[in-house]
Design a protein around this motif. Structure first.
Motif, mmCIF file in Angstrom:
data_model
loop_
_atom_site.group_PDB
_atom_site.id
_atom_site.type_symbol
_atom_site.label_atom_id
_atom_site.label_comp_id
_atom_site.label_asym_id
_atom_site.label_seq_id
_atom_site.Cartn_x
_atom_site.Cartn_y
_atom_site.Cartn_z
ATOM 1 N N GLU A 167 14.824 70.714 33.653
ATOM 2 C CA GLU A 167 15.508 69.922 34.666
ATOM 3 C C GLU A 167 16.850 70.553 35.043
ATOM 4 N N ALA A 168 17.577 71.067 34.042
ATOM 5 C CA ALA A 168 18.860 71.715 34.328
ATOM 6 C C ALA A 168 18.656 72.926 35.232
ATOM 7 N N LYS A 169 17.633 73.723 34.937
ATOM 8 C CA LYS A 169 17.353 74.909 35.765
ATOM 9 C C LYS A 169 17.009 74.508 37.193
ATOM 10 N N ALA A 170 16.163 73.493 37.331
ATOM 11 C CA ALA A 170 15.750 73.067 38.666
ATOM 12 C C ALA A 170 16.924 72.479 39.447
ATOM 13 N N LEU A 171 17.734 71.662 38.787
ATOM 14 C CA LEU A 171 18.890 71.065 39.467
ATOM 15 C C LEU A 171 19.886 72.127 39.904
ATOM 16 N N ARG A 172 20.096 73.119 39.046
ATOM 17 C CA ARG A 172 21.033 74.190 39.402
ATOM 18 C C ARG A 172 20.501 74.992 40.594
ATOM 19 N N GLY A 173 19.182 75.298 40.570
ATOM 20 C CA GLY A 173 18.585 76.006 41.705
ATOM 21 C C GLY A 173 18.687 75.206 42.984
ATOM 22 N N LEU A 174 18.451 73.906 42.883
ATOM 23 C CA LEU A 174 18.555 73.042 44.058
ATOM 24 C C LEU A 174 19.986 72.977 44.556
ATOM 25 N N GLY A 175 20.951 72.847 43.645
ATOM 26 C CA GLY A 175 22.354 72.789 44.033
ATOM 27 C C GLY A 175 22.815 74.039 44.758
ATOM 28 N N ARG A 176 22.367 75.197 44.277
ATOM 29 C CA ARG A 176 22.764 76.462 44.923
ATOM 30 C C ARG A 176 22.264 76.516 46.363
ATOM 31 N N MET A 177 21.004 76.104 46.572
ATOM 32 C CA MET A 177 20.441 76.139 47.929
ATOM 33 C C MET A 177 21.139 75.121 48.836
ATOM 34 N N LEU A 178 21.404 73.932 48.300
ATOM 35 C CA LEU A 178 22.073 72.900 49.098
ATOM 36 C C LEU A 178 23.476 73.336 49.501
ATOM 37 N N GLU A 226 26.682 69.141 38.545
ATOM 38 C CA GLU A 226 27.364 68.412 37.469
ATOM 39 C C GLU A 226 26.361 67.816 36.489
ATOM 40 N N LYS A 227 25.206 67.360 37.013
ATOM 41 C CA LYS A 227 24.172 66.861 36.114
ATOM 42 C C LYS A 227 23.605 67.999 35.272
ATOM 43 N N ALA A 228 23.413 69.177 35.901
ATOM 44 C CA ALA A 228 22.912 70.337 35.162
ATOM 45 C C ALA A 228 23.911 70.757 34.092
ATOM 46 N N LEU A 229 25.208 70.745 34.428
ATOM 47 C CA LEU A 229 26.233 71.136 33.463
ATOM 48 C C LEU A 229 26.267 70.162 32.284
ATOM 49 N N ASP A 230 26.108 68.877 32.558
ATOM 50 C CA ASP A 230 26.068 67.888 31.478
ATOM 51 C C ASP A 230 24.891 68.153 30.542
ATOM 52 N N GLY A 270 23.269 78.500 30.292
ATOM 53 C CA GLY A 270 23.184 77.502 31.352
ATOM 54 C C GLY A 270 24.545 77.040 31.815
ATOM 55 N N GLN A 271 25.479 76.860 30.868
ATOM 56 C CA GLN A 271 26.832 76.452 31.239
ATOM 57 C C GLN A 271 27.501 77.508 32.117
ATOM 58 N N ALA A 272 27.413 78.761 31.683
ATOM 59 C CA ALA A 272 28.062 79.839 32.440
ATOM 60 C C ALA A 272 27.463 79.952 33.843
ATOM 61 N N THR A 273 26.132 79.866 33.917
ATOM 62 C CA THR A 273 25.458 79.977 35.215
ATOM 63 C C THR A 273 25.854 78.826 36.137
ATOM 64 N N THR A 274 25.994 77.628 35.574
ATOM 65 C CA THR A 274 26.364 76.471 36.391
ATOM 66 C C THR A 274 27.824 76.558 36.838
ATOM 67 N N HIS A 275 28.722 77.042 35.958
ATOM 68 C CA HIS A 275 30.116 77.245 36.371
ATOM 69 C C HIS A 275 30.184 78.221 37.550
ATOM 70 N N HIS A 276 29.387 79.274 37.480
ATOM 71 C CA HIS A 276 29.341 80.241 38.591
ATOM 72 C C HIS A 276 28.910 79.550 39.882
#
Length: 709
Positions: free
Chosen positions: A492-503, A517-521, A531-537
């Motif tokens: 779910e974290a991977k999918a949310l991060r991918g979705l956030g980047r596209m949005l 923020e949900k992915a980071l949590d 995952g944290q580092a990728t989401t911060h990016h």
């Protein structure tokens, strides 16, 4: 009195008891009529201008042919494409070219009710048309052929052989003279006519949009068709520009003058009932029936592949995917695809790439109702495995530092092509990205949630690099739902991060922030530092796009130490580049240049050209903004070379655009125009709206240049 006759008898046979004197036979002289056997032409025939011209050229150039060989045109194409209509129309328009007659034989190659006409029967029919009475027809087939060719040797005639199933039906019916022409129509390809007799092949495609509208106008009048262009286009699209389908719809519309085209378009809109509508209650005007005659003779494997592609494949299919779908070796699948291609049930539009006509696809998909769930479920699993495992392999070549996800072994019979180079991976994704998106939709519909989120993950890099944001959002939404249904937090974290980047790329910042923020949590809870580092990016990029520079800098600073602690040098270089850009945006130019140059050196040492292009873009913009134009131009030129080598044409266009801006700022308008022209050319080729912005720069510069002169 015993009087027997045995064997073959030519002429009259008289059986009498006693004969006195002579017997005289009186026969009425035959009336010599020039045969004009071609059926009536369709008065509403439309289009096919190029094809008619090609047929006329074949006849016009007959003198250049080899002696003893007639001019032969073989018209082939799918059912309902208008082969007979074209042949008949041309025959009537050119009847004067054939003063000795126009002959017609329907060989019934695909007739659902009557048997195929054998060549001997066809020759007897043609001999009779040539004035040979039944009693004068030779007793042997060989002699009949010889007589047929002898009678046509000095004649200027047209022979139309309609509805041919195989070349074996045609060969005995070919005259041995250059002053005759043979037109053959068939649903199947007849390559031996080309190989042995030099036939010219005319393969009919669906009508153009203009021709389709003209056909509707011929039936319904221009007013009814042109008054609602949107509905007309919808009708044309739902008929997939197939002449028979358009004629059926036009006939229904003509019998219902009170119906608007919008009403008819609505009836055609539902794919599940579309073929029901394309039926006039007659076997020759029922799309399903017409298609069934073409597929009836397929081998078991080809018929299965036909059904499975129609049901589960995307917009097109490659050889590896087709072989995986049926679980056979590649040569076996290639043979089955060849059978479908020869039958004009599928088109090989590029080497080893195939696609259906839209209506044939609907028909093929309907036929899977006869297959067991075990067969179809296994086929879907193999197809999904093919796209998933090949996507993951290609993604490793596009972005080697990316942390891989775990995959189950592919099912038996799945083909995963071997790739070893970046350009191979990019080309594969270019060919397959629409099918990958369709595979994600298919996996979601079939409850294969593990495949859904993994497909989205494996294709995310490609969709992002190719700037396909809308497609990426669609795919990542499927992935997020799948991961949620699986109750799989890492997924779910991977999918949310991918979705956030596209949005974020689409400017949908509120939803993008919620996703990140949900992915980071989730990643923090799981102690997933990658995952944290990728989401911060991703958050740093999003806040930069949104204009929140302090937040962008905060997340860029948070990502760098995480990557350093993990020992991932490529991601450390990317974090340095991001941090440099964030510092520049925050006003710390010197820190920005230092960090970006350090990132460029690190990417270069890792032989990571894609990473280099990202940093070069930042350096170009920073140096341009700070007036360091010579350095900016050098960075832009380096980036152009790398983007071209990587095949990233949209990014290459962006680099050319920046270089043009720099040259213009330097007062070098000629070089600026060269760069902008290169950028605009690429953007136009891809149909990008940004092309117009670049073209305006060109126009303004040229206008100002003329004003100065």
């Amino acid at each position: 009195m015993r009087n027997e006759a045995a064997g073959s008898v030519l002429g009259h046979l008289i059986q009498v008891g006693t004969l006195q004197g002579d017997i005289a036979f009186r026969e009425s002289p035959r009336v010599q009529v020039v045969p004009r056997q071609v059926p009536p032409a369709n008065p509403r025939f439309t289009g096919r201008t190029d094809e008619q011209a090609a047929m006329s050229r074949v006849w016009a150039h007959r003198e250049a042919g080899v002696g003893g060989v007639p001019s032969i045109v073989a018209i082939d194409g799918m059912a309902g494409i208008g082969k007979t209509s074209l042949a008949v129309h041309w025959a009537h328009r050119n009847a004067a070219e054939f003063p000795d007659g126009s002959f017609y034989v329907n060989l019934r190659g695909f007739d659902p009710q009557l048997p195929v006409v054998e060549p001997q029967s066809a020759i007897n029919e043609l001999l009779n048309s040539l004035g040979v009475s039944p009693r004068e027809i030779p007793p042997t087939y060989v002699a009949q052929e010889a007589l047929y060719r002898s009678l046509l040797a000095d004649r200027n005639a047209l022979i139309l052989l309609d509805n041919v199933r195989s070349a074996e039906q045609v060969r005995p019916l070919l005259p041995a003279a250059t002053n005759s022409m043979v037109i053959v129509t068939s649903r199947t390809e007849l390559p031996s006519l080309v190989a042995h007799f030099g036939a010219t092949v005319i393969k009919l495609a669906p009508l153009s949009l203009t021709e389709s509208e003209q056909l509707l106008q011929a039936h319904l009048g221009s007013g009814r068709v042109t008054s609602d262009r949107a509905s007309t286009r919808a009708v044309v699209d739902n008929c997939a520009r197939l002449p028979l389908a358009l004629s059926i719809v036009a006939s229904r519309a003509a019998s219902r003058p009170g119906f608007k085209l919008a009403d008819i378009a609505d009836e055609l809109h539902d794919e599940s009932s579309r073929l029901d509508y394309l039926n006039l209650g007659e076997i020759g005007n029922d799309i399903r029936a017409v298609f069934s005659w073409s597929s009836a003779g397929l081998s078991d494997l080809s018929a299965l592949l036909f059904r499975l592609i129609g049901s589960f494949a995307g917009p097109d299919i490659g050889l590896g995917a087709a072989a995986s779908l049926v679980g056979t070796p590649m040569p076996t699948a290639l043979s089955a695809l060849g059978e479908l291609t020869r039958a004009n049930l599928i088109e090989e539009y590029r080497p080893h790439r195939y696609r259906f006509h839209d209506l044939v696809r609907v028909y093929a998909a309907e036929q899977t109702k006869h297959d067991s769930p075990e067969v179809t479920d296994a086929a879907v699993r193999r197809l999904l495995d093919h796209y998933l495992h090949t996507s993951a392999a290609a993604d490793r070549l596009l972005d080697p530092p990316r942390r891989m996800i775990g995959l189950d072994p592919p099912s038996t019979g799945v083909h995963v092509p071997a790739m070893s180079r970046y350009d191979e991976a990019l080309t594969w994704f270019d060919d397959e990205h629409r099918n990958i998106l369709h595979a994600a939709e298919t996996s979601s519909a079939h409850g294969c949630h593990s495949h859904t989120w993994r497909l989205a993950w494996a294709a995310n890099t490609y969709f992002y690099w190719r700037s396909q944001w809308n497609e990426g959002v669609h795919m990542q939404r499927h992935a997020a739902h799948a991961a949620e249904d699986l109750k799989d937090p890492p997924a779910e974290a991977k999918a949310l991060r991918g979705l956030g980047r596209m949005l974020a790329r689409l400017g949908e910042f509120t939803e993008a922030r919620e996703c990140h923020e949900k992915a980071l949590d989730i990643c923090t809870l799981l102690d997933d530092r990658v995952g944290q580092a990728t989401t911060h990016h991703a958050l740093s990029f999003m806040f930069d796009k949104q204009g929140d520079l302090a937040a962008a800098l905060h997340h860029a600073e948070a990502a760098l130490p995480l990557w350093r602690a993990l020992g991932n040098k490529a991601r450390e270089a990317r974090a340095l580049s991001d941090l440099g850009w964030a510092h520049f945006r925050a006003g710390s130019t010197q820190a920005a240049l230092t960090e970006c140059r350090e990132a460029l050196a690190l990417f270069s040492s890792l032989a990571n050209p894609h990473g280099e292009t990202l940093v070069l873009q930042n350096l170009t913009r920073i140096c341009t903004a700070t007036g360091q134009l010579l350095e900016a131009a050098a960075y832009a030129q380096q980036r152009i070379v790398l983007e071209s080598q990587l095949g990233n044409q949209i990014s290459e266009a962006s680099a050319y655009d920046l270089l043009g801006d720099i040259r213009h700022s330097q007062g070098q308008d000629s070089q600026a125009l060269d760069a902008w022209h290169a950028s605009a050319r690429i953007l136009r080729d891809f149909g990008r709206a940004e092309a117009r912005t670049v073209e305006q720069k060109i126009e303004n510069t040229q206008r100002n240049s003329r004003g100065r002169s």
